[in-house]
Design an enzyme around this catalytic site. Structure first.
Site, PDB file in Angstrom:
ATOM      1  CB  SER A   7      32.396  35.302  24.899  1.00 18.53           C
ATOM      2  OG  SER A   7      33.045  36.305  25.659  1.00 18.53           O
ATOM      3  CG  HIS A  32      34.160  35.876  20.997  1.00 13.03           C
ATOM      4  ND1 HIS A  32      34.237  36.328  19.692  1.00 13.03           N
ATOM      5  CD2 HIS A  32      33.811  36.961  21.745  1.00 13.03           C
ATOM      6  CE1 HIS A  32      33.928  37.612  19.651  1.00 13.03           C
ATOM      7  NE2 HIS A  32      33.673  38.031  20.886  1.00 13.03           N
ATOM      8  CG  ASP A  34      34.507  39.509  24.157  1.00  4.98           C
ATOM      9  OD1 ASP A  34      34.298  39.925  23.003  1.00  4.98           O
ATOM     10  OD2 ASP A  34      33.805  38.636  24.706  1.00  4.98           O
ATOM     11  CG  MET A  36      36.339  44.767  26.356  1.00  2.00           C
ATOM     12  SD  MET A  36      34.872  44.819  27.395  1.00  2.00           S
ATOM     13  CE  MET A  36      33.940  43.433  26.719  1.00  2.00           C
ATOM     14  CG  HIS A  65      35.063  41.397  19.622  1.00  2.34           C
ATOM     15  ND1 HIS A  65      33.840  41.351  20.257  1.00  2.34           N
ATOM     16  CD2 HIS A  65      35.071  42.570  18.922  1.00  2.34           C
ATOM     17  CE1 HIS A  65      33.153  42.448  19.972  1.00  2.34           C
ATOM     18  NE2 HIS A  65      33.878  43.199  19.168  1.00  2.34           N
ATOM     19  CG  MET A  67      35.028  45.396  21.667  1.00  2.12           C
ATOM     20  SD  MET A  67      33.988  44.530  22.848  1.00  2.12           S
ATOM     21  CE  MET A  67      34.973  43.047  23.049  1.00  2.12           C
ATOM     22  CG  MET A 136      29.120  44.771  18.544  1.00  6.31           C
ATOM     23  SD  MET A 136      29.879  43.333  19.322  1.00  6.31           S
ATOM     24  CE  MET A 136      29.027  43.250  20.906  1.00  6.31           C
ATOM     25  N   GLY A 141      30.959  46.013  25.500  1.00  4.14           N
ATOM     26  CA  GLY A 141      31.544  46.438  26.769  1.00  4.14           C
ATOM     27  C   GLY A 141      31.268  45.474  27.906  1.00  4.14           C
ATOM     28  N   GLY A 143      29.234  41.615  29.201  1.00  2.00           N
ATOM     29  CA  GLY A 143      28.471  40.401  28.939  1.00  2.00           C
ATOM     30  C   GLY A 143      27.122  40.479  29.645  1.00  2.00           C
ATOM     31  N   GLY A 144      26.279  39.531  29.336  1.00  2.00           N
ATOM     32  CA  GLY A 144      25.030  39.381  30.073  1.00  2.00           C
ATOM     33  C   GLY A 144      23.954  40.401  29.761  1.00  2.00           C
ATOM     34  CG  ASP A 174      29.897  39.343  20.617  1.00  2.00           C
ATOM     35  OD1 ASP A 174      29.426  38.846  21.640  1.00  2.00           O
ATOM     36  OD2 ASP A 174      31.043  39.853  20.554  1.00  2.00           O
ATOM     37  N   GLY A 196      28.439  34.187  25.733  1.00  2.00           N
ATOM     38  CA  GLY A 196      29.160  34.259  27.003  1.00  2.00           C
ATOM     39  C   GLY A 196      28.331  33.689  28.129  1.00  2.00           C
TER      40      GLY A 196
HETATM   41  C1  DX5 Z   1      30.400  42.250  24.607  1.00  2.00           C
HETATM   42  C2  DX5 Z   1      31.306  41.168  24.089  1.00  2.00           C
HETATM   43  C3  DX5 Z   1      30.654  39.851  24.002  1.00  2.00           C
HETATM   44  C4  DX5 Z   1      30.177  39.288  25.305  1.00  2.00           C
HETATM   45  C5  DX5 Z   1      28.882  38.593  25.014  1.00  2.00           C
HETATM   46  O1  DX5 Z   1      31.010  43.484  24.465  1.00  2.00           O
HETATM   47  O2  DX5 Z   1      31.788  41.491  22.803  1.00  2.00           O
HETATM   48  O3  DX5 Z   1      31.459  38.895  23.316  1.00  2.00           O
HETATM   49  O4  DX5 Z   1      31.044  38.366  25.895  1.00  2.00           O
HETATM   50  O5  DX5 Z   1      28.333  38.177  26.209  1.00  2.00           O
HETATM   51  P1  DX5 Z   1      26.879  37.561  26.342  1.00  2.00           P
HETATM   52  O6  DX5 Z   1      26.806  36.352  25.468  1.00  2.00           O
HETATM   53  O7  DX5 Z   1      26.792  37.252  27.802  1.00  2.00           O
HETATM   54  O8  DX5 Z   1      25.908  38.626  25.891  1.00  2.00           O
HETATM   55 ZN    ZN Z   2      32.816  39.828  21.628  1.00  2.00          ZN
END
Ligand code: DX5
Ligand code: ZN
Length: 219
Positions: A7, A32, A34, A36, A65, A67, A136, A141, A143-144, A174, A196
């Protein structure tokens, strides 16, 4: 065979071309993306123009993806920008069957995503139609975040249910996927891993892709 989908949310946005090239070098299968909107999730990222630009610099399949609220309004825009798969959230689609048929009719793989608090049993009416289920494993919303441990059993239940309705369905996970969580989600039945931070947050991106694949294989 596990599909690795880095991602770009965790990538350096000033050098997406370079960062994506590193992911490709490491053997990434999909990218991927994302999207938002600041309404469905409390964060804003990017939309079709960025995806259209990235389409010119990589041949990796684009796993988009969404959101966002009212995704139906933008399906064609994302498809024409280069999306190979388009995943919508169950929570945003009052007419989910129509939305999935629309995605398929414009030539994309159609995915349905559910949040951690949404029970997988709500997917039963759409399993015969969706090409991909996305679970999910964090709240969407950002990453990390930390992987939600109870997801492993949810993946197992979803895999059993989804594969009996549609044997070839992709089961994607994810959020918080890294070398420590990859094996357990694959054992539970996931076959597409989004990652990500564990990839683009690594100092050596190609090695991070290879390490995640090795972890998923249990080697
Ligand atoms: C979160 C996203 C993910 C995100 C995952 O809302 O949909 O795709 O990038 O990030 P990591 O792998 O850092 O949890
Ligand atoms: Zn995602």
């Amino acid at each position: 065979m596990v599909t690795i989908a880095p991602s770009i949310l965790a990538a350096d946005f000033a050098d997406l071309r370079g960062q994506i090239a590193y992911a490709e070098q490491g053997g990434a299968d999909w990218l991927h993306l994302d999207v938002m909107d600041g309404h469905f999730v409390p964060n804003i990222t990017f939309g079709p123009p960025v995806i259209r630009s990235l389409r010119r610099v990589t041949s990796l399949p684009f796993d988009v993806h969404l959101m966002i609220e009212n995704p139906d309004l933008y399906l064609e825009d994302f498809r024409s920008a280069g999306a190979d798969s388009i995943t919508v959230h169950y929570e945003t689609c009052p007419h989910l069957h129509r939305t999935i048929q629309k995605i398929k009719s414009i030539g994309a793989r159609a995915g349905v995503c559910i949040n951690p608090a949404t029970p997988e049993t709500l997917l039963s009416g759409i399993l015969g139609d969706a090409d991909m289920i996305l679970l999910m494993t964090v709240n969407p919303g950002f990453g990390g975040q930390t992987f939600i441990g109870s997801s492993v059993e949810k993946i197992r239940r979803t895999a059993a249910m989804a594969r009996s309705a549609h044997p070839g369905v992709y089961l994607e996970v994810d959020g918080g996927i890294d070398e420590t969580t990859a094996r357990s989600v694959v054992d539970a039945g996931a076959n597409v891993l989004v990652a990500g931070k564990s990839i683009f947050g690594a100092r050596d991106i190609p090695s991070a892709v290879r390490a995640l694949r090795a972890a998923a294989r249990g080697v």
